[in-house]
Motif scaffolding. Structure first.
Motif, short mmCIF file in Angstrom:
data_model
loop_
_atom_site.label_atom_id
_atom_site.label_comp_id
_atom_site.label_asym_id
_atom_site.label_seq_id
_atom_site.Cartn_x
_atom_site.Cartn_y
_atom_site.Cartn_z
N GLU A 68 0.82 -1.20 0.00
CA GLU A 68 0.00 0.00 0.00
C GLU A 68 0.86 1.26 0.00
O GLU A 68 1.99 1.26 0.50
CB GLU A 68 -0.92 0.01 1.22
N PHE A 69 0.30 2.34 -0.56
CA PHE A 69 0.91 3.67 -0.57
C PHE A 69 2.31 3.65 -1.18
O PHE A 69 3.21 4.33 -0.70
CB PHE A 69 0.96 4.24 0.85
N ALA A 124 3.05 7.09 -2.63
CA ALA A 124 2.74 8.19 -1.72
C ALA A 124 3.78 8.24 -0.61
O ALA A 124 3.49 7.97 0.55
CB ALA A 124 1.34 8.02 -1.13
N PHE A 129 5.34 7.31 3.37
CA PHE A 129 4.65 6.34 4.22
C PHE A 129 5.50 5.08 4.40
O PHE A 129 5.84 4.70 5.54
CB PHE A 129 3.31 5.98 3.60
N PRO A 144 -1.44 13.03 1.10
CA PRO A 144 -0.61 12.27 0.16
C PRO A 144 -0.53 12.85 -1.24
O PRO A 144 0.03 12.22 -2.13
CB PRO A 144 -1.36 10.92 0.12
N PHE A 200 -3.46 11.50 -6.49
CA PHE A 200 -3.42 10.30 -5.67
C PHE A 200 -4.30 9.25 -6.30
O PHE A 200 -5.51 9.46 -6.48
CB PHE A 200 -3.90 10.61 -4.24
N ASN A 255 -2.39 2.79 -4.74
CA ASN A 255 -1.92 3.02 -3.38
C ASN A 255 -2.70 2.25 -2.33
O ASN A 255 -2.22 2.05 -1.21
CB ASN A 255 -1.96 4.51 -3.06
N ARG A 294 -1.29 3.45 9.19
CA ARG A 294 -2.23 3.12 8.12
C ARG A 294 -3.59 3.74 8.38
O ARG A 294 -4.24 4.25 7.46
CB ARG A 294 -2.36 1.60 8.00
N ALA A 325 -3.40 7.40 7.65
CA ALA A 325 -3.32 7.61 6.21
C ALA A 325 -4.69 7.45 5.54
O ALA A 325 -5.08 8.24 4.67
CB ALA A 325 -2.31 6.64 5.60
#
Length: 262
Positions: A44-45, A48, A51, A148, A154, A159, A232, A235
């Motif tokens: 994930e991310f 971005a 993170f 982000p 985004f 992500n 998380r 985020a």
């Protein structure tokens, strides 16, 4: 990062070295494929930052610090003594009633030696402090860098590959709900894990923390996983706020184009 304890600690078994090498290869291939694929599957991310960078460096710092302290047991140096003194002082400051560090110490069996208790207390206090600093740094970066979407966009699909926007219900509501659940679980886990281990010790032998490798990875996971869940959750709440703000701006823009007062 994964190989650090095996490389620094003396007396590492050959089987352990082979297993660590295999894990390193699998992890490197997984990260390479994830960051070079147009259709992510689990990570994930990835687009971005920072993170994943904050999580990685927090995890690496914890493993390195605990490894240096463990190395000082058999090969003491000025650096290992310094880490041990600082870690011990921090652990004593964080070892107050009902604190996560105190609960980790209490989960040890009654026959545990004084040296083992001190080692576990030091490792728990230091790893928990690093996780808190990582969390604070991420929150600071989120506030200062307009995370982000500091790069102008985004993509939810790349992500948040495990989050299905079409699963049903409002996306913002689901993001906020999942984010809150992650934060709550991340806050409770440092307290729940020692309690579970203490209760389960009646059914099977507790984890043998006398081994340096076991102590390092157990304390690292105990501190890193909850902090990662909280990050998380924060985020996901931030993404939900960003989507809600874009909806409001689009609505106001439509109102303006139609000549209807907002």
């Amino acid at each position: 990062m994964i190989a650090t304890p095996s490389l620094m600690l003396a007396g590492t078994a050959t089987d352990t070295t082979h297993l660590v090498a295999l894990v390193c290869i699998v992890a490197s291939v997984f990260v390479f494929v994830e960051y070079n694929s147009s259709s992510p599957s689990l990570m994930e991310f990835r687009d971005a930052p920072p993170f994943n960078r904050v999580r990685y460096f927090g995890l690496a710092a914890t493993v390195l610090a605990l490894t240096v302290i463990a190395k000082g047991v058999t090969e003491p140096t000025t650096l290992t003594v310094l880490f041990n003194i600082v870690g011990g002082s921090l652990a004593e400051a964080m070892d107050f009633p009902y604190s996560p560090v105190r609960l980790v110490v209490l989960m040890l069996p009654t026959e545990a030696s004084a040296d083992l208790i001190d080692n576990v207390r030091t490792a728990a206090g230091l790893s928990y402090l690093v996780s808190l600093l990582s969390l604070a740094f991420f929150v600071l970066a989120l506030r200062l860098n307009n995370w982000p979407n500091q790069r102008g966009g985004f993509n939810v699909w790349t992500n948040l590959p495990t989050f299905d926007p079409t699963a049903g219900g409002d996306v913002v509501t689901r993001l906020e709900r999942d984010g809150q659940l992650n934060i709550i679980l991340g806050f409770l886990l440092p307290f729940l894990i020692p309690a579970f281990v203490k209760l389960a010790s009646d059914m099977f032998n507790p984890i043998q923390l006398q081994d340096s490798h076991t102590l390092i990875w157990t304390m690292t996971g105990w501190a890193f996983i909850p902090a990662s869940l909280i990050m998380r959750g924060i985020a996901m709440l931030r993404v939900g706020q960003m989507i809600a703000l874009q909806r409001e701006q689009a609505y106001l823009r439509t109102q303006g184009e139609d000549g209807i007062p907002a």
